[in-house]
Design a protein around this motif. Structure first.
Motif, PDB file in Angstrom:
ATOM      1  N   ARG A  34      -3.844   7.556   3.180  1.00 35.86           N
ATOM      2  CA  ARG A  34      -4.807   8.093   2.220  1.00 35.86           C
ATOM      3  C   ARG A  34      -4.442   9.503   1.793  1.00 35.86           C
ATOM      4  O   ARG A  34      -4.712   9.920   0.658  1.00 35.86           O
ATOM      5  CB  ARG A  34      -6.211   8.077   2.828  1.00 35.86           C
ATOM      6  N   ARG A  35      -3.820  10.250   2.682  1.00 36.40           N
ATOM      7  CA  ARG A  35      -3.473  11.647   2.415  1.00 36.40           C
ATOM      8  C   ARG A  35      -2.133  11.805   1.686  1.00 36.40           C
ATOM      9  O   ARG A  35      -1.739  12.914   1.345  1.00 36.40           O
ATOM     10  CB  ARG A  35      -3.418  12.423   3.729  1.00 36.40           C
ATOM     11  N   ALA A  36      -1.444  10.723   1.450  1.00 38.28           N
ATOM     12  CA  ALA A  36      -0.136  10.804   0.799  1.00 38.28           C
ATOM     13  C   ALA A  36      -0.271  11.313  -0.636  1.00 38.28           C
ATOM     14  O   ALA A  36      -1.314  11.125  -1.275  1.00 38.28           O
ATOM     15  CB  ALA A  36       0.536   9.437   0.809  1.00 38.28           C
ATOM     16  N   PRO A  37       0.769  11.956  -1.160  1.00 35.41           N
ATOM     17  CA  PRO A  37       0.722  12.396  -2.554  1.00 35.41           C
ATOM     18  C   PRO A  37       0.854  11.217  -3.498  1.00 35.41           C
ATOM     19  O   PRO A  37       1.451  10.189  -3.161  1.00 35.41           O
ATOM     20  CB  PRO A  37       1.929  13.332  -2.660  1.00 35.41           C
ATOM     21  N   SER A  38       0.293  11.369  -4.682  1.00 33.43           N
ATOM     22  CA  SER A  38       0.438  10.339  -5.705  1.00 33.43           C
ATOM     23  C   SER A  38       0.436  10.995  -7.075  1.00 33.43           C
ATOM     24  O   SER A  38      -0.116  12.086  -7.263  1.00 33.43           O
ATOM     25  CB  SER A  38      -0.684   9.298  -5.620  1.00 33.43           C
ATOM     26  N   TRP A  39       1.066  10.341  -8.008  1.00 35.55           N
ATOM     27  CA  TRP A  39       1.221  10.863  -9.359  1.00 35.55           C
ATOM     28  C   TRP A  39      -0.150  11.047 -10.017  1.00 35.55           C
ATOM     29  O   TRP A  39      -0.918  10.107 -10.168  1.00 35.55           O
ATOM     30  CB  TRP A  39       2.071   9.907 -10.179  1.00 35.55           C
ATOM     31  N   GLY A  40      -0.465  12.288 -10.379  1.00 42.25           N
ATOM     32  CA  GLY A  40      -1.722  12.558 -11.056  1.00 42.25           C
ATOM     33  C   GLY A  40      -2.946  12.216 -10.231  1.00 42.25           C
ATOM     34  O   GLY A  40      -4.013  11.948 -10.778  1.00 42.25           O
ATOM     35  N   ASN A  41      -2.797  12.225  -8.905  1.00 38.58           N
ATOM     36  CA  ASN A  41      -3.908  11.903  -8.004  1.00 38.58           C
ATOM     37  C   ASN A  41      -4.409  10.473  -8.194  1.00 38.58           C
ATOM     38  O   ASN A  41      -5.571  10.159  -7.932  1.00 38.58           O
ATOM     39  CB  ASN A  41      -5.072  12.894  -8.209  1.00 38.58           C
ATOM     40  N   SER A  42      -3.509   9.583  -8.654  1.00 37.81           N
ATOM     41  CA  SER A  42      -3.912   8.215  -8.979  1.00 37.81           C
ATOM     42  C   SER A  42      -4.319   7.394  -7.756  1.00 37.81           C
ATOM     43  O   SER A  42      -5.199   6.546  -7.852  1.00 37.81           O
ATOM     44  CB  SER A  42      -2.767   7.508  -9.711  1.00 37.81           C
ATOM     45  N   GLN A  43      -3.644   7.595  -6.626  1.00 32.35           N
ATOM     46  CA  GLN A  43      -3.959   6.893  -5.373  1.00 32.35           C
ATOM     47  C   GLN A  43      -4.090   5.376  -5.573  1.00 32.35           C
ATOM     48  O   GLN A  43      -5.093   4.771  -5.164  1.00 32.35           O
ATOM     49  CB  GLN A  43      -5.249   7.447  -4.771  1.00 32.35           C
ATOM     50  N   PRO A  44      -3.078   4.731  -6.164  1.00 29.74           N
ATOM     51  CA  PRO A  44      -3.207   3.307  -6.508  1.00 29.74           C
ATOM     52  C   PRO A  44      -2.892   2.373  -5.354  1.00 29.74           C
ATOM     53  O   PRO A  44      -2.158   1.398  -5.506  1.00 29.74           O
ATOM     54  CB  PRO A  44      -2.196   3.159  -7.637  1.00 29.74           C
ATOM     55  N   TRP A  45      -3.393   2.681  -4.181  1.00 27.89           N
ATOM     56  CA  TRP A  45      -3.107   1.856  -3.013  1.00 27.89           C
ATOM     57  C   TRP A  45      -4.394   1.277  -2.432  1.00 27.89           C
ATOM     58  O   TRP A  45      -5.478   1.855  -2.512  1.00 27.89           O
ATOM     59  CB  TRP A  45      -2.382   2.671  -1.940  1.00 27.89           C
ATOM     60  N   ARG A  46      -4.246   0.110  -1.837  1.00 30.42           N
ATOM     61  CA  ARG A  46      -5.332  -0.540  -1.110  1.00 30.42           C
ATOM     62  C   ARG A  46      -4.699  -1.114   0.155  1.00 30.42           C
ATOM     63  O   ARG A  46      -3.640  -1.749   0.092  1.00 30.42           O
ATOM     64  CB  ARG A  46      -5.982  -1.661  -1.926  1.00 30.42           C
ATOM     65  N   PHE A  47      -5.341  -0.915   1.293  1.00 28.74           N
ATOM     66  CA  PHE A  47      -4.791  -1.361   2.574  1.00 28.74           C
ATOM     67  C   PHE A  47      -5.767  -2.316   3.254  1.00 28.74           C
ATOM     68  O   PHE A  47      -6.943  -1.992   3.417  1.00 28.74           O
ATOM     69  CB  PHE A  47      -4.527  -0.162   3.490  1.00 28.74           C
ATOM     70  N   ILE A  48      -5.266  -3.470   3.645  1.00 25.93           N
ATOM     71  CA  ILE A  48      -6.089  -4.469   4.322  1.00 25.93           C
ATOM     72  C   ILE A  48      -5.527  -4.699   5.718  1.00 25.93           C
ATOM     73  O   ILE A  48      -4.369  -5.103   5.872  1.00 25.93           O
ATOM     74  CB  ILE A  48      -6.096  -5.798   3.539  1.00 25.93           C
ATOM     75  N   VAL A  49      -6.340  -4.418   6.729  1.00 28.40           N
ATOM     76  CA  VAL A  49      -5.903  -4.590   8.119  1.00 28.40           C
ATOM     77  C   VAL A  49      -6.199  -6.017   8.559  1.00 28.40           C
ATOM     78  O   VAL A  49      -7.351  -6.469   8.512  1.00 28.40           O
ATOM     79  CB  VAL A  49      -6.617  -3.593   9.043  1.00 28.40           C
ATOM     80  N   VAL A  75      -1.508  -6.256  11.217  1.00 29.01           N
ATOM     81  CA  VAL A  75      -0.647  -6.167  10.037  1.00 29.01           C
ATOM     82  C   VAL A  75      -1.447  -5.487   8.931  1.00 29.01           C
ATOM     83  O   VAL A  75      -2.579  -5.893   8.644  1.00 29.01           O
ATOM     84  CB  VAL A  75      -0.180  -7.550   9.549  1.00 29.01           C
ATOM     85  N   ILE A  76      -0.863  -4.448   8.354  1.00 32.42           N
ATOM     86  CA  ILE A  76      -1.502  -3.800   7.213  1.00 32.42           C
ATOM     87  C   ILE A  76      -0.877  -4.373   5.945  1.00 32.42           C
ATOM     88  O   ILE A  76       0.325  -4.225   5.714  1.00 32.42           O
ATOM     89  CB  ILE A  76      -1.322  -2.275   7.251  1.00 32.42           C
ATOM     90  N   VAL A  77      -1.693  -5.056   5.159  1.00 34.66           N
ATOM     91  CA  VAL A  77      -1.238  -5.594   3.883  1.00 34.66           C
ATOM     92  C   VAL A  77      -1.379  -4.466   2.860  1.00 34.66           C
ATOM     93  O   VAL A  77      -2.487  -4.027   2.555  1.00 34.66           O
ATOM     94  CB  VAL A  77      -2.062  -6.820   3.467  1.00 34.66           C
ATOM     95  N   CYS A  78      -0.249  -3.991   2.374  1.00 35.00           N
ATOM     96  CA  CYS A  78      -0.222  -2.820   1.491  1.00 35.00           C
ATOM     97  C   CYS A  78      -0.169  -3.286   0.043  1.00 35.00           C
ATOM     98  O   CYS A  78       0.814  -3.896  -0.383  1.00 35.00           O
ATOM     99  CB  CYS A  78       0.980  -1.947   1.819  1.00 35.00           C
ATOM    100  N   CYS A  79      -1.215  -2.993  -0.690  1.00 38.53           N
ATOM    101  CA  CYS A  79      -1.355  -3.493  -2.057  1.00 38.53           C
ATOM    102  C   CYS A  79      -1.354  -2.359  -3.069  1.00 38.53           C
ATOM    103  O   CYS A  79      -1.710  -1.222  -2.754  1.00 38.53           O
ATOM    104  CB  CYS A  79      -2.665  -4.268  -2.197  1.00 38.53           C
ATOM    105  N   GLY A  80      -0.966  -2.701  -4.279  1.00 40.66           N
ATOM    106  CA  GLY A  80      -1.016  -1.759  -5.380  1.00 40.66           C
ATOM    107  C   GLY A  80      -2.081  -2.172  -6.377  1.00 40.66           C
ATOM    108  O   GLY A  80      -2.339  -3.365  -6.571  1.00 40.66           O
ATOM    109  N   ALA A  81      -2.705  -1.178  -7.006  1.00 40.57           N
ATOM    110  CA  ALA A  81      -3.715  -1.423  -8.031  1.00 40.57           C
ATOM    111  C   ALA A  81      -3.207  -0.848  -9.340  1.00 40.57           C
ATOM    112  O   ALA A  81      -3.344   0.346  -9.602  1.00 40.57           O
ATOM    113  CB  ALA A  81      -5.047  -0.787  -7.644  1.00 40.57           C
ATOM    114  N   ARG A  82      -2.606  -1.699 -10.152  1.00 48.42           N
ATOM    115  CA  ARG A  82      -2.018  -1.208 -11.407  1.00 48.42           C
ATOM    116  C   ARG A  82      -3.084  -0.629 -12.330  1.00 48.42           C
ATOM    117  O   ARG A  82      -2.803   0.244 -13.142  1.00 48.42           O
ATOM    118  CB  ARG A  82      -1.231  -2.317 -12.098  1.00 48.42           C
ATOM    119  N   LEU A 182       4.256  -5.633   3.650  1.00 49.25           N
ATOM    120  CA  LEU A 182       3.488  -5.867   4.863  1.00 49.25           C
ATOM    121  C   LEU A 182       3.963  -4.870   5.914  1.00 49.25           C
ATOM    122  O   LEU A 182       5.163  -4.613   6.025  1.00 49.25           O
ATOM    123  CB  LEU A 182       3.680  -7.293   5.367  1.00 49.25           C
ATOM    124  N   LEU A 183       3.031  -4.311   6.668  1.00 50.62           N
ATOM    125  CA  LEU A 183       3.385  -3.325   7.684  1.00 50.62           C
ATOM    126  C   LEU A 183       2.833  -3.756   9.043  1.00 50.62           C
ATOM    127  O   LEU A 183       1.707  -3.415   9.400  1.00 50.62           O
ATOM    128  CB  LEU A 183       2.830  -1.949   7.294  1.00 50.62           C
TER     129      LEU A 183
END
Length: 210
Positions: A34-49, A75-82, A182-183
């Motif tokens: 959640r604290r990672a940098p992202s372009w323009g503060n977009s934060q286009p990630w979703r994580f499902i444990v 397993v953390i399913v790492c998703c993007g939200a376009r 997948l992580l």
């Protein structure tokens, strides 16, 4: 553990101790993402444990039967939200940066210059570019999570070899999300040697490429 030590210690783990990972530790790993940098503060990630055995097995099938997924405690399913790179969502993200003083822009400059630029507004170039940009940000977040996992005494294995379509179906995700990686996460049951890396002078250059 400091960041440099975590970077040196991190390696892919494919064997796990058969013990669950505490929720508090998983949350700290997620917080790093959640604290990672992202372009323009977009934060286009979703994580499902995912901790359910049956779902992990289905995810493993989507990844060609990789047991590193089915055997992992979580397993953390790492998703993007376009959609986070849509005009509306990107404007909201950039507006937040303006409000906290991170960007010295007026609303007029934001609307008439930034959001009308092919360089700064991926939505102008279509869904494919939005997906690529979202993917870039998700990868940054995953890198942060892998390092925090080391800090928590855990191991990870970055799994990108999979059918994103099948994983999407397994997780019953909405169409606005796509599965990027997948992580698997757990307590390591192996201590692999550091992986070989190219010498620094083969990949880094000063002033010009040579």
């Amino acid at each position: 553990m400091d960041v440099s030590a975590a970077i040196l210690k991190r390696t892919s783990i494919r064997k796990w101790k058969p013990i669950p990972v505490e929720k508090e530790k998983i949350e700290k790993v997620l917080e790093a993402g959640r604290r990672a940098p992202s372009w323009g503060n977009s934060q286009p990630w979703r994580f499902i444990v995912v901790q359910d055995k049956a779902i992990k097995e289905e995810l493993a099938k989507a990844a060609g039967g990789q047991t590193v997924i089915s055997d992992a405690p979580a397993v953390i399913v790492c998703c993007g939200a376009r959609e986070d790179f849509s005009h509306k969502m990107q404007r909201e993200s950039l507006k937040q940066l303006i409000e906290v003083g991170a960007l010295p822009w007026t609303d007029d400059f934001l609307d008439k210059v930034v959001l009308q630029s092919d360089l700064f507004a991926p939505y102008r170039l279509g869904e494919q570019v939005m997906t690529i940009k979202a993917s870039e940000q998700v990868m940054i977040a995953i890198a942060y999570m892998t390092l925090e996992a080391v800090n928590q005494g855990l191991g990870t294995c970055w799994v990108g070899a999979m059918s994103a379509k099948d994983a999407h179906q397994v997780m019953k995700l909405p169409e606005n999300l796509f599965v990027h990686d997948l992580l698997p996460l757990g307590y390591p049951d192996e201590d692999p040697k550091p992986r070989p890396r190219k010498p620094l002078d083969k990949i880094a250059f000063w002033g010009k490429y040579k």
